[in-house]
Design a protein around this motif. Structure first.
Motif, PDB file in Angstrom:
ATOM      1  N   GLY A 136     -83.929   8.666   5.794  1.00 38.85           N
ATOM      2  CA  GLY A 136     -84.775   8.452   6.969  1.00 38.85           C
ATOM      3  C   GLY A 136     -84.261   9.207   8.176  1.00 38.85           C
ATOM      4  N   ILE A 137     -83.496  10.266   7.952  1.00 41.92           N
ATOM      5  CA  ILE A 137     -82.897  11.064   9.029  1.00 41.92           C
ATOM      6  C   ILE A 137     -83.678  12.366   9.189  1.00 41.92           C
ATOM      7  N   ASN A 138     -83.971  12.699  10.424  1.00 39.50           N
ATOM      8  CA  ASN A 138     -84.697  13.941  10.713  1.00 39.50           C
ATOM      9  C   ASN A 138     -83.717  15.002  11.223  1.00 39.50           C
ATOM     10  N   LEU A 139     -83.419  15.958  10.371  1.00 41.85           N
ATOM     11  CA  LEU A 139     -82.542  17.060  10.741  1.00 41.85           C
ATOM     12  C   LEU A 139     -83.370  18.243  11.244  1.00 41.85           C
ATOM     13  N   ILE A 140     -82.743  19.075  12.058  1.00 44.81           N
ATOM     14  CA  ILE A 140     -83.420  20.265  12.565  1.00 44.81           C
ATOM     15  C   ILE A 140     -83.534  21.295  11.445  1.00 44.81           C
ATOM     16  N   HIS A 141     -84.698  21.914  11.351  1.00 42.42           N
ATOM     17  CA  HIS A 141     -84.966  22.879  10.283  1.00 42.42           C
ATOM     18  C   HIS A 141     -84.245  24.199  10.590  1.00 42.42           C
ATOM     19  N   SER A 142     -82.913  24.148  10.522  1.00 45.90           N
ATOM     20  CA  SER A 142     -82.094  25.330  10.793  1.00 45.90           C
ATOM     21  C   SER A 142     -80.683  25.061  10.277  1.00 45.90           C
ATOM     22  N   ARG A 165     -77.938  26.645  11.017  1.00 48.81           N
ATOM     23  CA  ARG A 165     -76.966  26.717  12.111  1.00 48.81           C
ATOM     24  C   ARG A 165     -77.006  25.469  12.984  1.00 48.81           C
ATOM     25  N   ALA A 166     -78.214  24.923  13.192  1.00 48.78           N
ATOM     26  CA  ALA A 166     -78.321  23.683  13.975  1.00 48.78           C
ATOM     27  C   ALA A 166     -77.708  22.512  13.211  1.00 48.78           C
ATOM     28  N   MET A 167     -77.893  22.489  11.891  1.00 46.98           N
ATOM     29  CA  MET A 167     -77.289  21.422  11.086  1.00 46.98           C
ATOM     30  C   MET A 167     -75.773  21.491  11.178  1.00 46.98           C
ATOM     31  N   PHE A 168     -75.239  22.699  11.131  1.00 51.35           N
ATOM     32  CA  PHE A 168     -73.785  22.853  11.191  1.00 51.35           C
ATOM     33  C   PHE A 168     -73.238  22.298  12.497  1.00 51.35           C
ATOM     34  N   SER A 169     -73.978  22.498  13.567  1.00 52.99           N
ATOM     35  CA  SER A 169     -73.531  22.042  14.885  1.00 52.99           C
ATOM     36  C   SER A 169     -73.583  20.523  15.016  1.00 52.99           C
ATOM     37  N   ASN A 170     -74.336  19.863  14.156  1.00 52.69           N
ATOM     38  CA  ASN A 170     -74.516  18.412  14.272  1.00 52.69           C
ATOM     39  C   ASN A 170     -73.884  17.634  13.116  1.00 52.69           C
ATOM     40  N   THR A 171     -72.908  18.238  12.478  1.00 56.29           N
ATOM     41  CA  THR A 171     -72.204  17.540  11.408  1.00 56.29           C
ATOM     42  C   THR A 171     -70.712  17.481  11.711  1.00 56.29           C
ATOM     43  N   LYS A 172     -70.050  16.562  11.035  1.00 56.94           N
ATOM     44  CA  LYS A 172     -68.616  16.393  11.185  1.00 56.94           C
ATOM     45  C   LYS A 172     -67.918  17.233  10.118  1.00 56.94           C
ATOM     46  N   ARG A 173     -66.931  18.081  10.548  1.00 59.13           N
ATOM     47  CA  ARG A 173     -66.246  18.956   9.596  1.00 59.13           C
ATOM     48  C   ARG A 173     -65.498  18.138   8.538  1.00 59.13           C
ATOM     49  N   VAL A 174     -65.593  18.603   7.296  1.00 61.51           N
ATOM     50  CA  VAL A 174     -64.916  17.958   6.168  1.00 61.51           C
ATOM     51  C   VAL A 174     -64.183  19.027   5.371  1.00 61.51           C
ATOM     52  N   ALA A 175     -62.945  18.759   4.991  1.00 58.01           N
ATOM     53  CA  ALA A 175     -62.175  19.707   4.180  1.00 58.01           C
ATOM     54  C   ALA A 175     -62.859  19.868   2.816  1.00 58.01           C
ATOM     55  N   LYS A 176     -62.778  21.053   2.281  1.00 60.94           N
ATOM     56  CA  LYS A 176     -63.429  21.332   1.002  1.00 60.94           C
ATOM     57  C   LYS A 176     -62.915  20.415  -0.103  1.00 60.94           C
ATOM     58  N   SER A 177     -61.654  20.049  -0.039  1.00 62.39           N
ATOM     59  CA  SER A 177     -61.057  19.182  -1.053  1.00 62.39           C
ATOM     60  C   SER A 177     -61.465  17.718  -0.893  1.00 62.39           C
ATOM     61  N   GLU A 178     -62.106  17.387   0.231  1.00 58.77           N
ATOM     62  CA  GLU A 178     -62.481  16.000   0.500  1.00 58.77           C
ATOM     63  C   GLU A 178     -63.997  15.804   0.555  1.00 58.77           C
ATOM     64  N   MET A 179     -64.751  16.763   0.062  1.00 59.40           N
ATOM     65  CA  MET A 179     -66.203  16.646   0.086  1.00 59.40           C
ATOM     66  C   MET A 179     -66.669  15.487  -0.802  1.00 59.40           C
TER      67      MET A 179
END
Length: 237
Positions: A137-143, A145-159
């Motif tokens: 039920g979440i509305n993300l921006i259709h982009s 680059r915009a999604m990247f700006s609105n997410t919390k960084r996660v280490a590749k080993s902890e995905m």
């Protein structure tokens, strides 16, 4: 002498007549006496016709019991997870978000279409926005680059399942996004095949992988879904 002989013949005749008269009666009586025994014997099988035979008890195994609602639910979940695991090529722990797996499965094979986000065609960010809207039920921006700006960084080993994976070529801008599933695999809409599941270990994606990000609202929705499922399972027991 003559009279004595006549008396003897008369007595013999009387005895013989008595014997022949009684012999049939004796045979009839004998048949009558044996008839009930035969009849009774012939009736015994008839008395069992229509009656269920008594099944021998199996003392080695306990009688089968009706499965509980919780057991039936667990069985259905197991079949569902096995289906998603086979379709998506994953090894599941059976505690992943079923709605996410189902939605991704439903989108597999959708053709690529730049700027779109429908079942007739979708690009990478359009696919992600639709999945997150349907599942969380979440509305993300259709982009991407915009999604990247609105997410919390996660280490590749902890995905974790449901995280977003971003790609860029060299030092260029982010150009591609997908949804991480498990086992190093992610779902995305590729220009050369539409919605599919690919591996981060493939040379192209391994070379261009940039970062992973987590949508906090999706994590909260996952936690709520797990709690709801646990409550439903407990009430069914």
């Amino acid at each position: 002498m003559k009279h004595s002989l006549l008396y003897c013949l008369a007595a013999t005749s009387l005895a013989l007549s008595f014997f022949f008269e009684r012999a049939p009666e004796a045979s009839v009586m004998a048949r009558a006496a044996s008839a009930p025994v035969v009849a009774e014997a012939s009736l015994l099988p008839a008395l069992t016709i229509g009656k269920p035979a008594t099944e021998p008890r199996d003392f080695g195994n306990p009688p089968a019991t009706k499965p509980t609602a919780a057991e039936l639910a667990a069985s259905r979940d197991s079949l569902t997870y096995h289906y998603y695991a086979q379709t998506l090529g994953l090894h599941l722990a059976f505690d992943e978000n079923k709605d996410l797996l189902r939605t991704v499965t439903d989108w597999i094979g959708t053709p690529y279409s730049y700027g779109s986000n429908s079942r007739k065609g979708t690009d990478c960010s359009g696919f992600v926005t639709r999945v997150f809207h349907e599942v969380y039920g979440i509305n993300l921006i259709h982009s991407s680059r915009a999604m990247f700006s609105n997410t919390k960084r996660v280490a590749k080993s902890e995905m974790e399942t449901g995280d977003l994976v971003f790609f860029r070529r060299g030092h260029g801008p982010i150009y591609h996004v997908g949804i991480y599933l498990k086992d190093g695999k992610f779902a995305h809409s590729a220009t050369n095949g539409g919605v599919m599941v690919s591996s981060l270990n493939q040379p192209y994606y391994h070379r261009n992988f940039y970062a992973a990000g987590r949508v906090p609202a999706a994590v909260a929705a996952d936690a709520a879904a797990l709690e709801e499922a646990a409550t439903a399972l407990a009430s069914a027991e």
